[in-house]
Design a protein around this motif. Structure first.
Motif, mmCIF file in Angstrom:
data_model
loop_
_atom_site.group_PDB
_atom_site.id
_atom_site.type_symbol
_atom_site.label_atom_id
_atom_site.label_comp_id
_atom_site.label_asym_id
_atom_site.label_seq_id
_atom_site.Cartn_x
_atom_site.Cartn_y
_atom_site.Cartn_z
ATOM 1 N N PRO A 139 11.961 9.368 2.562
ATOM 2 C CA PRO A 139 10.514 9.132 2.527
ATOM 3 C C PRO A 139 10.148 8.079 1.491
ATOM 4 O O PRO A 139 11.022 7.556 0.795
ATOM 5 C CB PRO A 139 9.962 10.492 2.118
ATOM 6 C CG PRO A 139 11.033 11.103 1.293
ATOM 7 C CD PRO A 139 12.352 10.563 1.817
ATOM 8 N N ALA A 140 8.863 7.788 1.386
ATOM 9 C CA ALA A 140 8.329 6.776 0.471
ATOM 10 C C ALA A 140 8.920 5.419 0.843
ATOM 11 O O ALA A 140 9.370 5.230 1.966
ATOM 12 C CB ALA A 140 8.611 7.139 -0.981
ATOM 13 N N SER A 141 8.926 4.480 -0.078
ATOM 14 C CA SER A 141 9.452 3.156 0.229
ATOM 15 C C SER A 141 10.752 2.934 -0.523
ATOM 16 O O SER A 141 10.774 2.956 -1.749
ATOM 17 C CB SER A 141 8.442 2.079 -0.166
ATOM 18 O OG SER A 141 9.079 0.819 -0.195
ATOM 19 N N ALA A 142 11.824 2.684 0.216
ATOM 20 C CA ALA A 142 13.143 2.493 -0.409
ATOM 21 C C ALA A 142 13.203 1.200 -1.202
ATOM 22 O O ALA A 142 14.081 1.044 -2.059
ATOM 23 C CB ALA A 142 14.230 2.507 0.662
ATOM 24 N N ILE A 143 12.288 0.259 -0.913
ATOM 25 C CA ILE A 143 12.302 -1.021 -1.631
ATOM 26 C C ILE A 143 11.142 -1.128 -2.616
ATOM 27 O O ILE A 143 11.071 -2.061 -3.400
ATOM 28 C CB ILE A 143 12.260 -2.216 -0.627
ATOM 29 C CG1 ILE A 143 11.054 -2.087 0.312
ATOM 30 C CG2 ILE A 143 13.561 -2.270 0.178
ATOM 31 C CD1 ILE A 143 10.902 -3.244 1.305
ATOM 32 N N GLY A 144 10.256 -0.144 -2.585
ATOM 33 C CA GLY A 144 9.110 -0.148 -3.489
ATOM 34 C C GLY A 144 7.900 -0.838 -2.862
ATOM 35 O O GLY A 144 8.042 -1.734 -2.034
ATOM 36 N N SER A 145 6.726 -0.371 -3.253
ATOM 37 C CA SER A 145 5.490 -0.948 -2.740
ATOM 38 C C SER A 145 4.520 -1.133 -3.901
ATOM 39 O O SER A 145 4.865 -0.835 -5.051
ATOM 40 C CB SER A 145 4.895 -0.025 -1.676
ATOM 41 O OG SER A 145 3.770 -0.620 -1.066
ATOM 42 N N ARG A 152 2.150 12.532 3.335
ATOM 43 C CA ARG A 152 2.704 11.272 3.846
ATOM 44 C C ARG A 152 4.194 11.137 3.541
ATOM 45 O O ARG A 152 4.814 10.153 3.930
ATOM 46 C CB ARG A 152 1.949 10.074 3.256
ATOM 47 C CG ARG A 152 2.241 9.793 1.794
ATOM 48 C CD ARG A 152 1.380 8.656 1.270
ATOM 49 N NE ARG A 152 1.800 8.231 -0.060
ATOM 50 C CZ ARG A 152 1.059 7.509 -0.886
ATOM 51 N NH1 ARG A 152 -0.141 7.133 -0.525
ATOM 52 N NH2 ARG A 152 1.512 7.151 -2.064
ATOM 53 N N ALA A 153 4.740 12.094 2.789
ATOM 54 C CA ALA A 153 6.121 11.956 2.309
ATOM 55 C C ALA A 153 7.079 12.983 2.907
ATOM 56 O O ALA A 153 8.286 12.852 2.760
ATOM 57 C CB ALA A 153 6.153 12.067 0.781
ATOM 58 N N LEU A 157 -0.045 13.837 -1.593
ATOM 59 C CA LEU A 157 0.939 12.850 -1.157
ATOM 60 C C LEU A 157 2.047 13.457 -0.289
ATOM 61 O O LEU A 157 2.713 12.733 0.448
ATOM 62 C CB LEU A 157 1.577 12.167 -2.379
ATOM 63 C CG LEU A 157 0.622 11.430 -3.323
ATOM 64 C CD1 LEU A 157 1.384 10.907 -4.547
ATOM 65 C CD2 LEU A 157 -0.071 10.272 -2.614
ATOM 66 N N ARG A 175 -0.030 -1.586 -4.923
ATOM 67 C CA ARG A 175 -1.417 -1.583 -4.445
ATOM 68 C C ARG A 175 -2.142 -2.852 -4.890
ATOM 69 O O ARG A 175 -3.359 -2.935 -4.785
ATOM 70 C CB ARG A 175 -2.166 -0.349 -4.974
ATOM 71 C CG ARG A 175 -1.780 0.928 -4.291
ATOM 72 C CD ARG A 175 -2.976 1.853 -4.124
ATOM 73 N NE ARG A 175 -2.605 3.036 -3.371
ATOM 74 C CZ ARG A 175 -2.705 3.140 -2.047
ATOM 75 N NH1 ARG A 175 -3.157 2.140 -1.331
ATOM 76 N NH2 ARG A 175 -2.343 4.251 -1.434
ATOM 77 N N GLY A 196 0.811 -1.225 0.000
ATOM 78 C CA GLY A 196 0.000 0.000 0.000
ATOM 79 C C GLY A 196 0.836 1.263 0.000
ATOM 80 O O GLY A 196 2.041 1.245 -0.280
ATOM 81 N N GLY A 197 0.193 2.364 0.304
ATOM 82 C CA GLY A 197 0.854 3.669 0.253
ATOM 83 C C GLY A 197 1.938 3.810 1.308
ATOM 84 O O GLY A 197 1.757 3.368 2.430
ATOM 85 N N PRO A 198 3.069 4.408 0.934
ATOM 86 C CA PRO A 198 4.147 4.632 1.904
ATOM 87 C C PRO A 198 3.753 5.682 2.954
ATOM 88 O O PRO A 198 2.720 6.346 2.818
ATOM 89 C CB PRO A 198 5.294 5.175 1.044
ATOM 90 C CG PRO A 198 4.906 4.977 -0.371
ATOM 91 C CD PRO A 198 3.418 4.917 -0.392
#
Lengths: 386, 386
Positions: A70-76, A289-290, A286, A78, A11-13
Motif C-alpha cells: 500500500p501507499a506509494s513505494a516511490i513516495g508522493s 486508502r491503505a 488513512l 502534496r 497527492g495521497g496514495p
C-alpha cells in the motif's frame, strides 16, 4: 536508441497506486523500447530536486510485490507546483533525457501534467506526457471511475457492515463511522451497503448535502428507538447549514485545501450531550486508502491496466492525454480504456449525483448498480441468528 | 432422551466468536446427543428474560456462514449479573430443561459461569457448565492466549504497517493510531510489527507504562527529525504519570469499567500545539475486533476448536471448567486444548509482560515469537523502492 521514462506520484496514495506503478514498469520492460526507467522520489519534490530513483535494474520479483504494497513505494507529496517551479521541472527532464513522463494522480496532478507538457512543447523538448488517474475520492471527470476508488469503497462498505453487525449485536451505543472524502461523497456512500447486508439501522451523510443538526439528531433518535442498533456513517467533509465544516481543525494542506477533522466525534458528542444516547465514533482515516486485505480485485486489475496503457500510449506517440476507463456493467463486469485530453480533466471535480441521495441520509440502489462491480465480486452474506 | 444445551455470549464480540458458536452447534449435532440447541438472545439479558433462540433446526449452510460473520450472531450484552439475578437465571435453565450451559466470554463471564454452576449445584440441578474463552484483549489467565486475540493482533499489526507505509510515503504529518485494549497492551503491542516490516519510525505505547508526556513528545520529535515518517501507536487506555487516563470521557460501562476515549486525538493535539508538528489521529476502534478480511486463520481454527471442545467436555460429564489453549511454537505452529477450573480464571487479568517493553515505546522480539504464529502465516513483504 531507446526512450527514458519517468513516473511520479502526486497527492495521497491509494491501495492500488503501486499496481499502476507495476503496470508502468512492466509495460516499459515488455516494450523493449525503454533505456532507463526512473521514478521521482516523493513526486514533485523529487523532480524539483533532480532526485530520481533508477528502477531499471530492480528485480521483477520486487516489482511484483507492488501488487500488495500500500501507499506509494516511490513516495508522493502534496506540493502544488507554481509557475516559478516549472522551469526547474524542465531542467530535470533535460538532465535525465526524459522522453516520456507519467504523472499518477488526481485532478490537481492532471493540471500539473498539462502545464509541464505545454512548457516542454514551448521549449522544443521531445516529451510525451500521459496522466494516470488515481484518487480514492472518485472525483475525476470523464473516466467512469478512478483507480483507488473501488478499494476505498470496499473498505467503507465492508467496514460499515462489520460495524453495523457489532452495533446491532451489542446495541449499547450508536456507532458513528467517519470516512474520507472531503468534497465528494462517493466513498461514504458505499457504507450504505450496511443497510442492505445487515439488520442494523444505517444512516449515511454525504458532504454534498448541508447538515441540519436538529433533523440529523431527530432521525438518529428515531432509528435508535427501534432497538436494532444504529450505525451513522459520516463524511469527514460534512458541513452545517452555514456551509462551514461541522468540526474544522482550522488547518490547511499544501494545496490550500482545508483539513477537516473530527466530524464523527462531533456527532457522537451531540448525541451524548443533547439526546443522552451513548455513542462512540470510529475513524479509520488513512486506513481507508491503505488497507490491502480490503483491496478490490477489479480495482487492482484496472490500476495495473491504466499504468500499462499509459506507457503503450506514450510509446506509440500519444501525448497530453489521461488514460480513462469505460465500464461495461453487464452480467459480468468488464472495462475498456481510452485516452482523454488532459485539459478536460485538469481541476474538474466530479460530485456525487444528488438524485442518488434519498431523504438526506439514504443511498439509492442506482449507486450500488454503479459501484458494486468496482468494489466486490459478491454481496457479503452473513449469518444473523437473532 | 438427549441433552438440551444453551450457549450465550458475554461482553464485546470478536472477529471469531461466531466461529466458536459454529463449533458448539456442529459438535452438538455431530454428537447425536443433543435434543435442543438454544442460544441466549443478547447474552445474559436473554437468559434473564427467558428469551432463547432455538438453533436446533437452523440449516447447516447458515451455521457455516458463522465463519465469516463478525460480531455476535446471537447478540451479546455488557450486563454484569448481580446476586439478585442468579435465581432468575436458574429459572430459565429449569424452564427450558437445560443440561449443558456454555458461556463464551472473558474473565467477567467466567465469574458468571462459576456462580451459575455453584447455584445450580446447590439447587440440585443436573447442569454442566463449561466456559469458552473469548477476548481480543488476551487478558485471560491460564490459557496461552485467547480466541479473538490473533485476529485483533493481526488487525493492529497489519493496519500499523499500512499506516506506516502511508506515513513514510507522504511524510507530511505524524500519524497516530489508537488501538483497543483498556488495561492490557497485547493488541497495541502487535502494531510494533510496523517497526520490522517498514522503514518508518514506529513508537508504541502500552497501558502498562504510565506516560510522561514530555518524554513522549521528545521521543516523537527525535523520530520525526529523521525524515522517514513517524507512526505512533497508542493504547486507548494510556494513563499519565498521575495514573489518570490521558483523555477520559468520564463515562462508565455496564460492568463499571471507565470508558477511555480520544487518547490518539490527544497525542495529535499536543504534537500540533506544543511541537508545531502536523499530525493526524486514526481510530479504527471496534473495527479492530470486527474485521473479517484481517481475520487470522489460526485464530478462527482455535475459536472453532474451543467451541467443539466445550461441548465434547460437557457431554462426557465435565463441569466447572473453561477450555484453555496450549500452544506449540515449533517450526510449524500447533495447539492442544485442555480444561482448567473456572475459579482459576474468573476475574483474573493477565497483563502484558513489562520486560517485553523496551525503553517505554519499543516491543521486544519475544512478543513476536509469542504472537506471530497466532496472527499471520508469514511476515508482510512489501516493495519499498525509495
Amino acid at each position: 536508441m531507446g526512450m527514458n521514462i519517468l513516473v511520479a506520484h502526486g497527492g495521497g496514495p491509494t491501495a492500488v497506486i503501486n499496481s499502476s506503478l507495476q503496470g508502468v514498469v512492466e509495460a516499459a520492460r515488455d516494450s523493449g523500447k525503454a533505456d532507463k526507467i526512473y521514478a521521482a522520489r516523493f513526486g514533485a519534490e523529487g523532480i524539483l530536486k533532480g532526485d530520481l530513483i533508477d528502477l531499471t535494474q530492480v528485480p521483477a520479483s520486487t516489482i511484483q510485490k507492488l501488487a500488495h504494497t500500500p501507499a506509494s513505494a516511490i513516495g508522493s507529496c502534496r506540493r502544488k507546483l507554481t509557475d516559478a517551479d516549472y522551469p526547474t521541472v524542465i531542467e530535470t527532464l533535460k538532465q535525465y533525457g526524459i522522453n516520456c513522463f507519467f504523472y499518477n494522480g488526481g485532478n490537481d496532478s492532471m493540471d500539473t501534467c498539462n502545464k509541464v507538457s505545454k512548457l516542454a512543447q514551448k521549449e522544443g523538448l521531445d516529451l510525451r506526457v500521459i496522466g494516470i488517474p488515481k484518487t480514492m475520492d472518485n472525483d475525476l471527470d470523464v473516466t467512469d471511475h478512478c483507480p483507488g476508488f473501488g478499494s476505498a469503497a470496499r473498505y467503507a462498505a465492508e467496514s460499515a457492515c462489520e460495524l453495523a453487525l457489532d452495533a446491532s449485536a451489542l446495541p449499547i451505543h450508536v456507532v458513528v463511522l467517519e470516512l474520507m472524502g472531503r468534497n465528494a461523497g462517493w466513498v461514504t456512500a458505499a457504507s450504505a451497503l450496511a443497510a442492505r447486508a445487515t439488520n442494523c439501522e444505517v444512516l449515511t451523510y454525504l458532504p454534498e448535502v448541508l447538515i441540519d443538526e436538529d433533523r440529523m439528531l431527530a432521525d438518529i433518535e428515531k432509528a435508535w428507538a427501534k432497538g436494532r442498533g444504529v450505525l451513522v456513517a459520516v463524511s469527514e467533509g460534512l458541513c452545517g447549514l452555514d456551509g462551514k465544516s461541522l468540526a474544522s481543525t482550522g488547518l490547511v494542506d499544501g494545496f490550500g485545501h482545508a483539513i477537516p477533522g473530527g466530524v464523527g466525534q462531533h456527532v457522537t458528542d451531540i448525541l451524548i450531550r443533547r439526546l443522552n444516547i451513548k455513542s462512540r465514533a470510529e475513524k479509520p482515516g488513512l486506513l481507508g486508502r491503505a488497507s490491502i486485505p480490503y483491496l478490490s480485485r477489479v480495482d487492482r486489475e484496472e490500476a495495473y491496466a491504466v499504468g500499462r496503457k499509459a506507457v503503450e500510449a506514450a510509446l506509440s506517440g500519444e501525448t497530453d492525454r489521461m488514460v480513462a476507463i469505460e465500464a461495461h456493467r453487464g452480467e459480468k463486469y468488464s472495462f475498456d480504456l481510452f485516452l482523454t485530453p488532459l485539459s478536460q480533466v485538469a481541476n474538474v471535480e466530479k460530485k456525487f449525483p444528488l438524485e442518488w441521495i434519498v431523504n438526506g441520509n439514504r443511498i439509492d440502489d442506482k449507486f450500488f448498480d454503479y459501484a458494486m462491480p468496482l468494489m466486490m465480486d459478491k454481496m457479503p452474506d452473513y449469518a444473523i441468528l437473532r
